[in-house]
Each structure stands twice: as C-alpha cells, then as structure tokens.
Design a protein around this motif. Structure first.
Motif, PDB file in Angstrom:
ATOM      1  N   ASP A 459      41.992  28.542  51.756  1.00 31.56           N
ATOM      2  CA  ASP A 459      42.954  27.854  50.892  1.00 31.56           C
ATOM      3  C   ASP A 459      42.630  28.087  49.413  1.00 31.56           C
ATOM      4  O   ASP A 459      43.404  27.724  48.541  1.00 31.56           O
ATOM      5  N   GLN A 460      41.472  28.720  49.161  1.00 38.21           N
ATOM      6  CA  GLN A 460      41.079  28.996  47.781  1.00 38.21           C
ATOM      7  C   GLN A 460      41.455  30.421  47.348  1.00 38.21           C
ATOM      8  O   GLN A 460      41.078  30.854  46.268  1.00 38.21           O
ATOM      9  N   MET A 461      42.166  31.134  48.205  1.00 37.05           N
ATOM     10  CA  MET A 461      42.448  32.543  47.912  1.00 37.05           C
ATOM     11  C   MET A 461      43.176  32.732  46.586  1.00 37.05           C
ATOM     12  O   MET A 461      42.951  33.731  45.899  1.00 37.05           O
ATOM     13  N   ASP A 462      44.033  31.774  46.221  1.00 33.84           N
ATOM     14  CA  ASP A 462      44.740  31.905  44.948  1.00 33.84           C
ATOM     15  C   ASP A 462      43.761  31.967  43.784  1.00 33.84           C
ATOM     16  O   ASP A 462      43.877  32.809  42.901  1.00 33.84           O
ATOM     17  N   LYS A 463      42.783  31.070  43.841  1.00 31.77           N
ATOM     18  CA  LYS A 463      41.776  31.038  42.777  1.00 31.77           C
ATOM     19  C   LYS A 463      40.960  32.314  42.781  1.00 31.77           C
ATOM     20  O   LYS A 463      40.623  32.854  41.724  1.00 31.77           O
ATOM     21  N   VAL A 464      40.635  32.764  43.989  1.00 26.51           N
ATOM     22  CA  VAL A 464      39.854  33.991  44.098  1.00 26.51           C
ATOM     23  C   VAL A 464      40.618  35.147  43.465  1.00 26.51           C
ATOM     24  O   VAL A 464      40.072  35.926  42.683  1.00 26.51           O
ATOM     25  N   LEU A 465      41.918  35.237  43.783  1.00 25.40           N
ATOM     26  CA  LEU A 465      42.726  36.334  43.234  1.00 25.40           C
ATOM     27  C   LEU A 465      42.835  36.231  41.711  1.00 25.40           C
ATOM     28  O   LEU A 465      42.808  37.246  41.014  1.00 25.40           O
ATOM     29  N   ASP A 466      42.923  35.024  41.230  1.00 21.71           N
ATOM     30  CA  ASP A 466      42.935  34.771  39.796  1.00 21.71           C
ATOM     31  C   ASP A 466      41.720  35.394  39.137  1.00 21.71           C
ATOM     32  O   ASP A 466      41.807  36.108  38.143  1.00 21.71           O
ATOM     33  N   PHE A 467      40.585  35.056  39.730  1.00 22.65           N
ATOM     34  CA  PHE A 467      39.305  35.557  39.243  1.00 22.65           C
ATOM     35  C   PHE A 467      39.272  37.083  39.285  1.00 22.65           C
ATOM     36  O   PHE A 467      38.897  37.752  38.313  1.00 22.65           O
ATOM     37  N   VAL A 468      39.706  37.636  40.409  1.00 23.33           N
ATOM     38  CA  VAL A 468      39.693  39.094  40.557  1.00 23.33           C
ATOM     39  C   VAL A 468      40.602  39.749  39.511  1.00 23.33           C
ATOM     40  O   VAL A 468      40.221  40.733  38.870  1.00 23.33           O
ATOM     41  N   ARG A 469      41.792  39.165  39.312  1.00 22.42           N
ATOM     42  CA  ARG A 469      42.715  39.746  38.327  1.00 22.42           C
ATOM     43  C   ARG A 469      42.083  39.799  36.935  1.00 22.42           C
ATOM     44  O   ARG A 469      42.182  40.801  36.231  1.00 22.42           O
ATOM     45  N   ARG A 470      41.387  38.710  36.559  1.00 23.65           N
ATOM     46  CA  ARG A 470      40.758  38.695  35.232  1.00 23.65           C
ATOM     47  C   ARG A 470      39.714  39.806  35.121  1.00 23.65           C
ATOM     48  O   ARG A 470      39.627  40.496  34.109  1.00 23.65           O
ATOM     49  N   ARG A 471      38.937  39.974  36.191  1.00 27.77           N
ATOM     50  CA  ARG A 471      37.903  41.000  36.162  1.00 27.77           C
ATOM     51  C   ARG A 471      38.493  42.406  36.137  1.00 27.77           C
ATOM     52  O   ARG A 471      38.007  43.283  35.425  1.00 27.77           O
ATOM     53  N   LEU A 472      39.536  42.615  36.928  1.00 28.69           N
ATOM     54  CA  LEU A 472      40.160  43.943  36.953  1.00 28.69           C
ATOM     55  C   LEU A 472      40.736  44.272  35.580  1.00 28.69           C
ATOM     56  O   LEU A 472      40.642  45.407  35.109  1.00 28.69           O
ATOM     57  N   ALA A 473      41.303  43.251  34.952  1.00 26.64           N
ATOM     58  CA  ALA A 473      41.897  43.465  33.632  1.00 26.64           C
ATOM     59  C   ALA A 473      40.834  43.907  32.626  1.00 26.64           C
ATOM     60  O   ALA A 473      41.111  44.624  31.673  1.00 26.64           O
ATOM     61  N   ARG A 474      39.561  43.479  32.893  1.00 22.99           N
ATOM     62  CA  ARG A 474      38.466  43.884  32.011  1.00 22.99           C
ATOM     63  C   ARG A 474      37.898  45.248  32.371  1.00 22.99           C
ATOM     64  O   ARG A 474      36.865  45.649  31.847  1.00 22.99           O
ATOM     65  N   GLY A 475      38.520  45.890  33.346  1.00 17.27           N
ATOM     66  CA  GLY A 475      38.077  47.243  33.671  1.00 17.27           C
ATOM     67  C   GLY A 475      37.109  47.330  34.837  1.00 17.27           C
ATOM     68  O   GLY A 475      36.602  48.392  35.166  1.00 17.27           O
TER      69      GLY A 475
END
Ligand code: ADP
Ligand code: MG
Length: 693
Positions: A459-475
């Motif tokens: 149920d935390q996958m949304d938060k996980v994806l949020d985190f991943v998106r921020r990291r991917l955006a940083r390269g």
C-alpha cells in the motif's frame, strides 16, 4: 528364507513377525531391508503418563485418560450439533474422541499427532468414545523428561501404518537384528572421542533408558554420518590433488605486469587472497580452492590475476559462468582489462552459431586462444585444450553436481578456482564444498556508499514511486525486481512484463523504462543491459536474471516486490547489485505478508549487510537442502546429523577423516575394513569415489 541367514540387506519381510503384507506397507515408508528398519528412528518420544491402555476402557468411566496416535479425523457439520471426531490408537486398541461444535479443531488435530486426552467415556452405537475431552499434543523429546521407562516412541507414520504398529514391529525385532550391526570404529578411537558403540547407539535410539542415553546415541550416529561424508570428501580431494599440474609461479616481473592492468590498487584482502592462490598455483599439484566474498568484494579482479598468471606461463584459462548473460559480462570485463595486450580472449556459449563454435574449438585446441569465457558449453565433449592451466568457475553451486569438475578431466590437471558470491554458512562450506580450501574476501573496495534497506507494505507503492521519480530525475537509475516473468492465474504475482507496461503507462511515464527477463533471447538481453549500463534506460524492470554479477555503478535504487517469496541469501545477492557507486544506495523490500515469521526474516536484511550472518539465518530457516534453491548438490541425506546444530561434531569428524585418509588412503588396513565397507555402501555410485577391489 531361514532366519539364521538374516543380514542387514535381507528384505524386511523376513524379520520375525513382519511377513509379506506388512513388508509391503513398510516398503511404502522406504523400509525395504533389515538395515532400513534399524535406521528408521522415532521422531520423538512421548510419555505415556497416567494414561491407561485403551483396551482397558469399559465405556462408563466418568473420567479417563488415554494417549496415542491420531489416525483418522473428520468434521460432521450435522444440524443442530455438528461435531469433530478422530480415532486414537495406542497399540492396544482404538478409541474415538468426539467434540461437539468442534469445527475449530480441524487442522489442529491431524492424523499422525500424538495426543493425551482426558474426559468422560460413553458407548455410542457400540463404539467407545471420549466426549469433549481435554487434550494436549504431547511434547517432543527435547521437552520431555525421559527419566521414566514409560517412553512412547513416535515414528513417522504411513498411510496404512500407525506409529504404534511400527513401534511394535521394531520392539519385537530389535533383539534379533541389533546383533547384525557391526562396529566401525576401534574401542580406543571411540573412547578418545567419548563415542558409544554403534550397536548400542542404534538400540538406544529406539528404546533409550533416559534422555542422556538417547543424546549419546544420537551423537554417535550423527558422528558416523558426517564421518562417512568427510571420508568421501577427503578421498575426492586426495584424488584431485594427487594428479600432476603445471606449476605456475608468480615472479616480480609477472606480478608487476598484471597489476599494471588494473586501474586501482588492490585492497589488502585482495592481496592476501592472491598470495594464497599464487602459493597454490606455484605447486606441481592442482590448486583446489574456493574464493568467496560478498557481492562487490572484488573477486573478479582476483580471478583475473590468477588467469593472467596462467597466461604468463603460456597455459590456457577457462572461465565458466552459469548463465550466458554472466559469461558475456565476464567476457566484457576481461576484455576491458586486457585492452591493448596480446592476450587472446574468446567466448564459447550454446547460442553461438556452429561455425563460430567450430572456429573457437579449433583455436582452443591449437593453442591460439589464451582465455576462453563461456557457459557449460565449455564442458562439451569436443572441447579440447592445447595446454589448460587454470579453470575458474563462477557460482559453481548453480551447476549440477555431475557437471562439477567436468573440465578437469582433460589432459594435465588444471588448477581449479571456484568463485562464489553466495556467502556459504560454515557447515555447508565443509560439506558441499568440503573438498575445497577456502579463501574469503572480507573487505570491500574503498569509496563505496552504504546501502539502506527498508521494508514496506504494497500500500506504500505510491510513496516508493514518488521517491524513485525524484531520484531518477537527479540522474540516478533504478531496478524493479519481480519473481516471475508471467503472472499465472493462480497467483497474485505482478510479473515483470505487466509491471513494465504499467510503469510506462502511468507510474514512471516521464522516464525511460526497460524490461529484461529470462525468456528473452540472449542478444536482446544484451541490448537491454547495454542500454541500461549506458544510462539510456533509467528504470529497469527485471526478473531474477539480474541476480548475480550484473554491475552498473550508477544504479543505486532497487525495489523488490513480493520480497517474502525469495530466500534471504538471494535477496542479499540481489541487493548487492546496488551500492557499487560512491553514493548511498536504497533497497526497498515490498511485502504484504501476513506471516509474522516472513516479516521477521526480512527484518534481518534491514539490520545487517553481513552476508554470512544472513546466510546462517537462511540456512536455519530453510534447511541445507533448500539453501541453494535446488537439492542436487551431492549433499547426502542425513538421518540423524543436523548441519545447523552439529557444527562441532562435523569439525571433529572432518579432522578425523582427513587424518585417516592421509594415513591409509584407500582404507585397506585390516582395522579399517568395516569403515571402508560402510563408506562404499553409502557413497559408491553416488559420487563415484572409491574404487572397489
Ligand atoms: P565481485 O566479483 O566480487 O562481485 P568485482 O570484482 O566485480 O566484485 O568488483 C566490484 C567492483 O569493484 C568492480 O566495479 C571493480 O572494478 C571494483 N573494484 C574491484 N577491486 C577494486 C579495488 N581494489 N579498488 C577499487 N575498486 C575495485
Ligand atoms: Mg563478480
């Protein structure tokens, strides 16, 4: 057959009181011979405390206590008084236990359990029954005070044979068959190790006088099992190292040239490992060594040092990996380090065209290749080396036992180095790999970040994806790992393919998402991996093919869904794919397990990064046979010894076995005859070890 000729291998039906019909029933339990019967030990002992024999019940007692084994159970959902009932057998007779409104007992009371039950006794339709009895499942041997002689052995029961019937058969047979057991160890040898005689031990396993006697018996029989295993390994090792090998010594010039190939200084751990390996390879006997170290500890570099040593002596090197993708990666690495050198490197895999293969085979045979990297295609009959000096096997336990040592057979015995990133618990290191010496890389190369591991619910996958998106955006780059390639209707697994589609459509739609899985053709996997390594793919959705060896330093995020479906050691290996760069890495384990044990298990990964601690935990949880994910590793079946508990015994047996084989390599001395016979019986054919005659 007259009873006077009874031997250990006589069919069990000839034992007094058994006969053909019971013999067949015993055979279904794997008891074919007299010896099988002797070694069919109770699972535990229960006390027959205060219980009265069932055949003495009259049917009108206001309270009685009985104890025995549950045979059949059923739940009858009859209105208005549903009931649960089972039959209980203590060897004298059977009685029915009945609980009204007892639906909750389904699953709790099962055939094979041993129960003590107390309650009022009634006769119903000519059957004696205990009504709504209080009951408890009797404890196993460790919890029971065995000081009473009222011990009830509980044998693993079969469909047609209750524990009690088996107990009766064995009790009656013991006086006749115990004398057939021979002692394999001399009295002095036994005394020095406080081991009781074997015939006595077997008898006491079935009918101990007290707990201590049982423990002594168990210890002796466990010792025998591990001693035979270690003798087999000692002989195997002696064989392996008694063939001549090319001595491949390192001199300062060779050392300098090899080190110049690496763009970094070696760690102290790498230097120490290299010193051990170099000392082995300098001898005219083949090296037989395992190099173990956690993922990323720098084993490849050490293996390459060994390989270049062999090449410096104009001998050939075969490097074998369990999968094509790993073979290709090794090939690329080796190629990279050797850029601009004269070392000739080639690949040999199953997916190459026949023409490519033939060419490689020809060049190998004519000494035109120095280092060949490949899969088990290297074990093919047609593979001939001009002058093979060294074999390096990566993750050997992923190969079957039959394949093990396959390359060794050819020509002069090559030196042999096994690499493994699976931290092997110490007991297994002494068993599955017991014929190898071990070198451990216990230090990681400098300049690495730390890996943080977290456990979350889905149920935390949304938060996980949020985190991943921020990291991917940083390269940065991320892995998403899934256990299966395609979700079957029966499971709720989100397969890698589906996940990739979903991420592309929604969760990670602004990023470049790639997919890799085991069913892809090799070339396609390669393309995807290269794209990921080059940063063209930002998030890689993967099935477990990324498990071992894949190395992309910029990828430092890993999300593992359904983490509860993997073994700990496997998760640890997966996690080792990240944390290879200088930045801190993050591993997110996603699991929805309602099983608290599974959650606790995963907690170990959040707490520690120590592969050995994780491996020991994993071994405890899953048992040795399952540890590597398959059962075919030549691990003999142990009836009594427990590899998670008997480490000290194992160590003692190992010392003894290696000393015995040093002193009497074929165990031909008269006082080793029965030991030799036992060894032949247990291991011949299985590992093809000991010559008969
Ligand atoms: P393993 O095979 O044990 O998983 P590798 O040999 O692939 O580990 O090494 C992991 C990474 O660390 C590689 O990228 C390698 O180039 C790097 N590496 C190895 N040894 C050293 C060292 N002594 N100093 C710095 N980096 C190293
Ligand atoms: Mg490696």
């Amino acid at each position: 057959m007259p009873t006077t000729t009874l031997q250990l291998d006589t069919p069990v039906q000839y034992v007094k009181g058994v006969g053909p019909r019971r013999g067949e029933q015993l055979a279904e339990l794997g008891i074919a011979t007299v010896e099988d019967l002797l070694l069919y030990f109770p699972r535990r002992f229960d006390l027959r405390h205060q219980a009265q024999p069932i055949n003495t019940l009259r049917g009108d007692e206001s309270a009685a206590t009985v104890a025995g084994e549950v045979l059949e159970c059923r739940f009858v959902p009859r209105y208005p008084r549903p009931f649960f009932e089972c039959s209980l057998d203590d060897g004298t007779a059977t009685v029915v236990l009945k609980w009204f409104h007892g639906g909750y007992l389904q699953g709790q009371i099962r055939p094979g359990l041993t129960l003590a039950a107390s309650g009022p006794v009634k006769v119903f339709r000519e059957t004696i029954q205990l009504i709504n009895p209080r009951f408890h499942v009797l404890a196993d041997v460790s919890g029971v005070d065995l000081s009473s002689d009222e011990l009830l052995p509980v044998y693993p029961a079969g469909a047609k044979l209750s524990s009690n019937v088996i107990a009766n058969v064995i009790r009656k047979a013991l006086p006749q068959i115990i004398p057939l057991v021979s002692e394999t160890l001399g009295a002095e040898f036994r005394d020095a190790r406080a081991l009781v005689p074997r015939p006595e031990a077997i008898a006491a396993m079935h009918k101990p006088e007290d707990r201590d006697q049982w423990a002594q018996a168990r210890r002796r029989l466990a010792y025998d099992e591990v001693l035979l295993m270690q003798l087999a390994l000692a002989i195997q090792r002696l064989r392996a190292v008694s063939r001549p090998a090319h001595p491949l010594a390192v001199n300062p010039e060779i050392d300098r040239r090899i080190r110049a190939r690496f763009p970094f200084a070696l760690t102290a751990a790498q230097d120490a490992a290299i010193a051990e390996i170099a000392a082995d390879m300098a001898r005219a006997r083949p090296m037989n060594r395992m190099l173990q170290g956690d993922v990323g500890s720098g084993k490849t570099v050490v293996a390459l040092y060994a390989a270049l040593t062999a090449v410096a002596h104009k001998t050939q090197v075969a490097i074998m990996a369990p999968t094509e993708i790993l073979a290709e990666q090794h090939f690329r690495k080796v190629h990279g380090y050797l850029e601009g050198s004269r070392v000739r490197v080639a690949m040999l895999t199953g997916s190459q065209t026949p023409l490519q293969r033939q060419r490689t085979l020809y060049r190998l045979e004519h000494g035109e290749i120095d280092v060949v990297v490949g899969t088990h295609a290297l074990l093919g009959e047609k593979v001939q080396f001009a002058r093979l000096g060294l074999v390096v096997v990566d993750e050997q336990h992923k190969f079957g036992v039959e394949q093990r040592g396959g390359i060794r057979g050819k020509g002069h015995a090559p030196h042999y180095l096994v690499m493994t990133a699976t931290p092997i618990p110490r007991t297994l290191a002494l068993t599955v790999f017991g014929d190898l010496e071990t070198t451990t890389l216990d230090e990681r190369p400098p300049g690495r970040g730390t890996t943080h591991t977290q456990l979350v619910g889905s149920d935390q996958m949304d938060k996980v994806l949020d985190f991943v998106r921020r990291r991917l955006a940083r390269g940065q780059q991320a892995y998403f790992v899934y256990p299966a390639v395609n979700a079957s209707a029966a499971t709720d697994l989100r397969a890698a393919t589906e996940a990739a589609q979903q991420f592309r459509a929604d969760g990670l739609k602004d990023f470049r998402v790639g997919l890799i899985h085991g069913q892809m053709p090799g070339a396609e996997k390669d393309r995807v991996m290269q794209a990921f390594a080059a940063g063209e793919i930002q998030a890689l959705v993967a099935s477990v093919v990324i498990e071992v060896g894949i190395d992309v330093a910029n990828a430092n995020i890993m999300v593992i869904e359904h983490a509860d479906r993997y073994g700990l050691a496997q998760l640890h290996q997966l996690r080792g794919r990240i944390g290879r760069g200088q930045e801190d890495a993050h591993c997110v384990l996603v699991a929805d397990s309602t099983n608290p044990q599974a959650v606790q298990r995963l907690g170990v990964l959040c707490q520690t990064d120590d592969g050995f601690r994780i491996a020991e935990e994993d071994l405890k949880i899953r048992g040795p046979g399952e540890f590597f994910g398959t059962r075919q590793h030549g691990l003999p079946e142990l009836r009594v010894a427990d590899l998670t508990e008997d480490f000290e015994l194992l160590r003692m047996a190992r010392r003894d076995a290696f000393a015995l084989i040093r002193e009497d390599p074929s165990l031909t001395a008269p006082h080793h005859q029965s030991l030799r016979a036992a060894l032949l019986k247990a291991y011949q054919g299985r590992m093809g070890l000991i010559a008969t005659g």
